[in-house]
Design an enzyme around this catalytic site. Structure first.
Site, PDB file in Angstrom:
ATOM      1  CB  CYS A 206       7.742   8.581 -15.257  1.00  0.00           C
ATOM      2  SG  CYS A 206       8.748   9.280 -13.945  1.00  0.00           S
TER       3      CYS A 206
ATOM      4  CB  CYS B   8       6.749  10.858 -10.970  1.00  0.00           C
ATOM      5  SG  CYS B   8       6.148  11.588 -12.500  1.00  0.00           S
TER       6      CYS B   8
ATOM      7  CG  HIS C 272      -1.977  -1.103   1.142  1.00  0.00           C
ATOM      8  ND1 HIS C 272      -2.722  -1.514   2.207  1.00  0.00           N
ATOM      9  CD2 HIS C 272      -2.381  -1.878   0.101  1.00  0.00           C
ATOM     10  CE1 HIS C 272      -3.529  -2.500   1.843  1.00  0.00           C
ATOM     11  NE2 HIS C 272      -3.338  -2.738   0.573  1.00  0.00           N
TER      12      HIS C 272
ATOM     13  CD  GLU D 130     -10.775  -8.010  17.519  1.00  0.00           C
ATOM     14  OE1 GLU D 130     -11.649  -7.750  16.683  1.00  0.00           O
ATOM     15  OE2 GLU D 130     -10.665  -7.454  18.624  1.00  0.00           O
TER      16      GLU D 130
HETATM   17  P1  NAD Z   1      -7.024  -3.413  10.192  1.00  0.00           P
HETATM   18  O1  NAD Z   1      -7.010  -2.102  10.891  1.00  0.00           O
HETATM   19  O2  NAD Z   1      -8.164  -3.710   9.312  1.00  0.00           O
HETATM   20  O3  NAD Z   1      -6.910  -4.603  11.242  1.00  0.00           O
HETATM   21  C1  NAD Z   1      -5.961  -4.597  12.261  1.00  0.00           C
HETATM   22  C2  NAD Z   1      -5.937  -5.968  12.892  1.00  0.00           C
HETATM   23  O4  NAD Z   1      -4.919  -5.989  13.864  1.00  0.00           O
HETATM   24  C3  NAD Z   1      -7.238  -6.371  13.584  1.00  0.00           C
HETATM   25  O5  NAD Z   1      -7.598  -7.662  13.153  1.00  0.00           O
HETATM   26  C4  NAD Z   1      -6.874  -6.356  15.073  1.00  0.00           C
HETATM   27  O6  NAD Z   1      -7.546  -7.380  15.778  1.00  0.00           O
HETATM   28  C5  NAD Z   1      -5.391  -6.630  15.032  1.00  0.00           C
HETATM   29  N1  NAD Z   1      -4.608  -6.074  16.135  1.00  0.00           N
HETATM   30  C6  NAD Z   1      -4.769  -4.891  16.773  1.00  0.00           C
HETATM   31  N2  NAD Z   1      -3.790  -4.711  17.685  1.00  0.00           N
HETATM   32  C7  NAD Z   1      -3.009  -5.811  17.640  1.00  0.00           C
HETATM   33  C8  NAD Z   1      -1.825  -6.205  18.327  1.00  0.00           C
HETATM   34  N3  NAD Z   1      -1.270  -5.437  19.264  1.00  0.00           N
HETATM   35  N4  NAD Z   1      -1.279  -7.403  18.006  1.00  0.00           N
HETATM   36  C9  NAD Z   1      -1.835  -8.207  17.061  1.00  0.00           C
HETATM   37  N5  NAD Z   1      -2.948  -7.869  16.378  1.00  0.00           N
HETATM   38  C10 NAD Z   1      -3.520  -6.680  16.651  1.00  0.00           C
HETATM   39  O7  NAD Z   1      -5.629  -3.515   9.465  1.00  0.00           O
HETATM   40  P2  NAD Z   1      -5.236  -4.029   8.048  1.00  0.00           P
HETATM   41  O8  NAD Z   1      -5.763  -5.399   7.877  1.00  0.00           O
HETATM   42  O9  NAD Z   1      -3.786  -3.779   7.917  1.00  0.00           O
HETATM   43  O10 NAD Z   1      -5.966  -3.030   7.042  1.00  0.00           O
HETATM   44  C11 NAD Z   1      -5.988  -1.665   7.270  1.00  0.00           C
HETATM   45  C12 NAD Z   1      -5.541  -0.808   6.112  1.00  0.00           C
HETATM   46  O11 NAD Z   1      -5.199   0.473   6.609  1.00  0.00           O
HETATM   47  C13 NAD Z   1      -4.316  -1.332   5.455  1.00  0.00           C
HETATM   48  O12 NAD Z   1      -4.556  -1.255   4.116  1.00  0.00           O
HETATM   49  C14 NAD Z   1      -3.176  -0.393   5.828  1.00  0.00           C
HETATM   50  O13 NAD Z   1      -2.549   0.071   4.651  1.00  0.00           O
HETATM   51  C15 NAD Z   1      -3.832   0.804   6.453  1.00  0.00           C
HETATM   52  N6  NAD Z   1      -3.258   1.181   7.778  1.00  0.00           N
HETATM   53  C16 NAD Z   1      -1.913   1.226   7.968  1.00  0.00           C
HETATM   54  C17 NAD Z   1      -1.410   1.584   9.206  1.00  0.00           C
HETATM   55  C18 NAD Z   1       0.092   1.628   9.392  1.00  0.00           C
HETATM   56  O14 NAD Z   1       0.816   1.812   8.425  1.00  0.00           O
HETATM   57  N7  NAD Z   1       0.562   1.442  10.624  1.00  0.00           N
HETATM   58  C19 NAD Z   1      -2.252   1.906  10.259  1.00  0.00           C
HETATM   59  C20 NAD Z   1      -3.629   1.854  10.022  1.00  0.00           C
HETATM   60  C21 NAD Z   1      -4.112   1.480   8.781  1.00  0.00           C
HETATM   61 ZN    ZN Z   2       8.107  11.464 -13.821  1.00  0.00          ZN
END
Ligand code: NAD
Ligand code: ZN
Length: 276
Positions: A141, A138, A130, A248
């Site tokens: 390109c 860019c 992601h 969970e």
């Molecule tokens: P999600 O938020 O949908 O799910 C997070 C999962 O992590 C849940 O199932 C939850 O039960 C679990 N969780 C929470 N705390 C935990 C811990 N301490 N240990 C183990 N498990 C734990 O996350 P996702 O599936 O990555 O999807 C979310 C989208 O949002 C992704 O596409 C991501 O790119 C983006 N995102 C990124 C970040 C980051 O870069 N840190 C933060 C938030 C969201």
């Molecule tokens: Zn370019």
């Protein structure tokens, strides 16, 4: 229970000791692994989507229309978004995966996260599905530049100071997202927003890694965001054993061979201790 802190049963400890060998493990990580680094998951308590409507703030069209309606709303969002990311530090879960890569057990990490914490913990082989909030790309390109932490801090602070002026904000945006020296296109954040395609090269690499891996460790992902959520089944169909580490059950828990429920920051150091 057969490890020191009693987090795993004997069947799991035996499996890890027998199968976590040279290059056997690929990881798929989600927002949960960075939760203990004080980055809330977007959907969880205190997450970004509690305060901001993802329908508006998670797509380029939405962000443009927020800016047109009230630039201060966009500044508040950028400030909250980067505020959390800029303060975060790698936690024991990221650090354990980096240590397991160093001894050759973890072959690569495929991550949905955009926070750079795997790299900051020392992981080298990281496939970012992601994108990365500390990089710009860019739009024409695809060439990439890093947005160093200090530059990101400076950008956010300038945004905050000039939140009342559309013209000044546009000037700041064009300073931090300039024109590309190769093709003249405009740089933008290298984050995959809602409705956008995942980077093809990274996705291809992810599939290749999953075709050859013996064990897939899925850590802190709700497995509701596609196509990332389809990767565990892809690996299983090619013979990998699946292990889920989550506080969970996820949407796809049923397909996993081993489910370890708890915090990634407790569990991964314990797995590393079984092996290193
Ligand atoms: P999600 O938020 O949908 O799910 C997070 C999962 O992590 C849940 O199932 C939850 O039960 C679990 N969780 C929470 N705390 C935990 C811990 N301490 N240990 C183990 N498990 C734990 O996350 P996702 O599936 O990555 O999807 C979310 C989208 O949002 C992704 O596409 C991501 O790119 C983006 N995102 C990124 C970040 C980051 O870069 N840190 C933060 C938030 C969201
Ligand atoms: Zn370019």
């Amino acid at each position: 229970m057969s490890n020191k802190r009693g987090l795993f049963d004997k069947r799991f400890c035996d499996f890890v000791r027998k199968n976590f060998k040279e290059g056997a493990v690929v990881c798929l990580t989600g927002a949960g692994i960075s939760n203990e680094s004080s980055i809330p998951t977007f959907r969880g308590k205190g997450g970004l989507w509690e305060k901001y409507d993802p329908g508006m703030y998670a797509s380029m069209d939405g962000l443009v229309s927020v800016f047109r309606k009230n630039p201060k709303d966009l500044v508040d969002f950028v400030s909250d978004f980067y505020g959390v990311l800029l303060k975060a530090k790698a936690n024991p879960a990221h650090i354990s995966l980096a240590a397991l890569e160093k001894v050759g057990i973890v072959k690569a990490i495929i991550t949905q996260n955009i926070d750079s914490l795997h790299q900051r913990a020392g992981s080298r082989s990281v496939v970012e599905l992601h994108g990365n909030s500390f990089r710009i790309r860019c739009s024409d390109c695809g060439s990439k530049l890093s947005l160093e932490i200090n530059r990101a801090k400076e950008m956010v602070s300038l945004f905050e100071k000039n939140s009342g002026s559309r013209i000044k904000l546009l000037k700041i945006m064009s300073r931090y997202c300039p024109r590309c020296s190769k093709c003249g296109g405009r740089y933008r954040t290298d984050i995959v927003l809602f409705g956008e395609q995942l980077p093809a090269e990274e996705l291809k690499l992810a599939y290749k890694l999953l075709s050859g891996c013996k064990c897939l460790l899925v850590i802190g992902s709700s497995l509701v965001v596609y196509p990332a959520a389809s990767l565990p089944l892809y690996a299983k169909e090619r013979g990998a054993k699946l292990i889920e580490i989550n506080s969970e059950p996820s949407a796809l828990s049923d397909i996993f061979d081993y489910k370890i429920m708890g915090k990634a920051g407790d569990i991964l150091p314990e797995i590393a201790r079984l092996l290193i």
